[in-house]
Design a protein around this motif. Structure first.
Motif, PDB file in Angstrom:
ATOM      1  N   TRP A 171       0.535  -1.368  -0.061  1.00 46.12           N
ATOM      2  CA  TRP A 171      -0.659   0.460  -0.240  1.00 46.12           C
ATOM      3  C   TRP A 171       1.018   1.512   0.284  1.00 46.12           C
ATOM      4  O   TRP A 171       1.777   0.611   0.396  1.00 46.12           O
ATOM      5  CB  TRP A 171      -0.733  -0.139   0.885  1.00 46.12           C
ATOM      6  N   SER A 172      -0.065   2.226  -0.768  1.00 44.90           N
ATOM      7  CA  SER A 172       1.358   3.683   0.098  1.00 44.90           C
ATOM      8  C   SER A 172      -0.569   4.664  -0.650  1.00 44.90           C
ATOM      9  O   SER A 172      -1.109   3.971  -1.046  1.00 44.90           O
ATOM     10  CB  SER A 172       1.927   3.792  -1.787  1.00 44.90           C
ATOM     11  N   THR A 173       0.586   6.112  -0.492  1.00 47.83           N
ATOM     12  CA  THR A 173      -0.905   7.095  -0.621  1.00 47.83           C
ATOM     13  C   THR A 173      -0.448   8.279  -1.319  1.00 47.83           C
ATOM     14  O   THR A 173       1.082   8.841  -1.427  1.00 47.83           O
ATOM     15  CB  THR A 173      -1.084   7.687   0.525  1.00 47.83           C
ATOM     16  N   VAL A 174      -1.058   8.466  -2.586  1.00 47.23           N
ATOM     17  CA  VAL A 174      -0.266   9.036  -3.177  1.00 47.23           C
ATOM     18  C   VAL A 174      -1.678  10.258  -3.798  1.00 47.23           C
ATOM     19  O   VAL A 174      -2.877  10.208  -2.966  1.00 47.23           O
ATOM     20  CB  VAL A 174      -0.333   8.551  -4.891  1.00 47.23           C
ATOM     21  N   ILE A 175      -1.405  11.447  -4.480  1.00 48.16           N
ATOM     22  CA  ILE A 175      -1.564  12.333  -4.316  1.00 48.16           C
ATOM     23  C   ILE A 175      -1.686  13.275  -6.233  1.00 48.16           C
ATOM     24  O   ILE A 175      -0.960  13.140  -6.341  1.00 48.16           O
ATOM     25  CB  ILE A 175      -1.559  14.282  -3.558  1.00 48.16           C
ATOM     26  N   LEU A 176      -2.821  12.934  -6.751  1.00 49.19           N
ATOM     27  CA  LEU A 176      -2.670  12.518  -7.968  1.00 49.19           C
ATOM     28  C   LEU A 176      -2.938  14.432  -8.705  1.00 49.19           C
ATOM     29  O   LEU A 176      -1.782  15.231  -9.523  1.00 49.19           O
ATOM     30  CB  LEU A 176      -4.361  12.228  -8.413  1.00 49.19           C
TER      31      LEU A 176
END
Length: 240
Positions: A171-176
């Motif tokens: 899992w990872s968190t991204v901001i488009l």
């Protein structure tokens, strides 16, 4: 310059097939004479340089010339011959009522998906691990851009790469679409598309089953619109 035309095309073709054991050899032979060039560029010569899976219609478009097909493969694999794979927008699992299909000449598959408006979004792509090179560490990337008007993608989204059969989950968190001044984790393509890393995995034997790559909203803050998705690209980690 020797005149080899007296040998006949059949004899010359046989000589070239035996002598040109690599693509570089075939290119060198093509420089000998116009007769050699026409045979050195033929399907008979270039067919031997193609991998066993080159007829996979999902991965590659229909290309009649074997030399052109080989060059296409070179553009989509690194120098070690490791495979890349693009899951086109049509193959992704998305909430259909909130997306439309638009023609896109700069997309490999001709059509891309554009988000109209939605409160929560989720994008999922799946392929069999046997489609990829074995003993290779891969990274998955969402290939996207925004329309003229966009909104709602300045918050965190959860990306996940998993292979259920052997329990791999990352899992990872991204901001488009980060706000001005915030760090940007996406990379720009030369053709106007962006890509953002979704995660990594190791394809050991190619018999692990189904690889799933997903992106979903973490917090439902606001409505989202204007996202255009070309697909999910899976390529060896060492490739830029």
């Amino acid at each position: 310059m020797w005149d080899f035309s007296f040998l006949g095309n059949e004899v010359i073709s046989r000589i070239i097939v035996l002598a040109a054991t690599t693509p570089r050899d075939a290119c060198r032979v093509a420089c000998v004479s116009p007769v050699f060039r026409s045979i050195a560029d033929s399907d008979e010569v270039w067919r031997q340089f193609l991998p066993p899976d080159h007829r996979d219609g999902v991965v590659l478009p229909q290309i009649s010339s074997k030399k052109s097909l080989y060059l296409h493969l070179c553009r989509n694999r690194n120098m070690s011959g490791k495979k890349c794979f693009m899951i086109g927008a049509r193959e992704l699992a998305i909430d259909q009522p909130y997306w439309i299909w638009i023609d896109e000449p700069n997309s490999r598959f001709g059509q891309v998906a554009q988000l109209l408006c939605v409160d929560q979004f989720r994008i999922v792509g799946r392929i069999e691990t046997k489609m990829l090179s074995t003993e290779t560490r891969y990274a998955a990337y969402l290939v996207f851009r925004f329309g003229e008007y966009r909104g709602g993608f300045d918050g965190p989204a959860e990306s996940r790469v998993s292979i259920e059969s052997h329990g791999h989950r990352e899992w990872s968190t991204v901001i488009l679409d980060p706000r001005e001044g915030e760090p940007r984790s996406m990379r720009e393509h030369g053709d106007g598309w962006l890509e953002i890393k979704m995660g990594e995995f190791y394809n050991e034997n190619g018999d692990d089953g189904i690889l799933e790559c997903s992106l979903k909203e973490v917090v439902n803050k606001t409505r989202k619109y204007g996202l255009v998705v070309a697909g999910i690209q899976i390529r060896p980690k060492e490739m830029y």
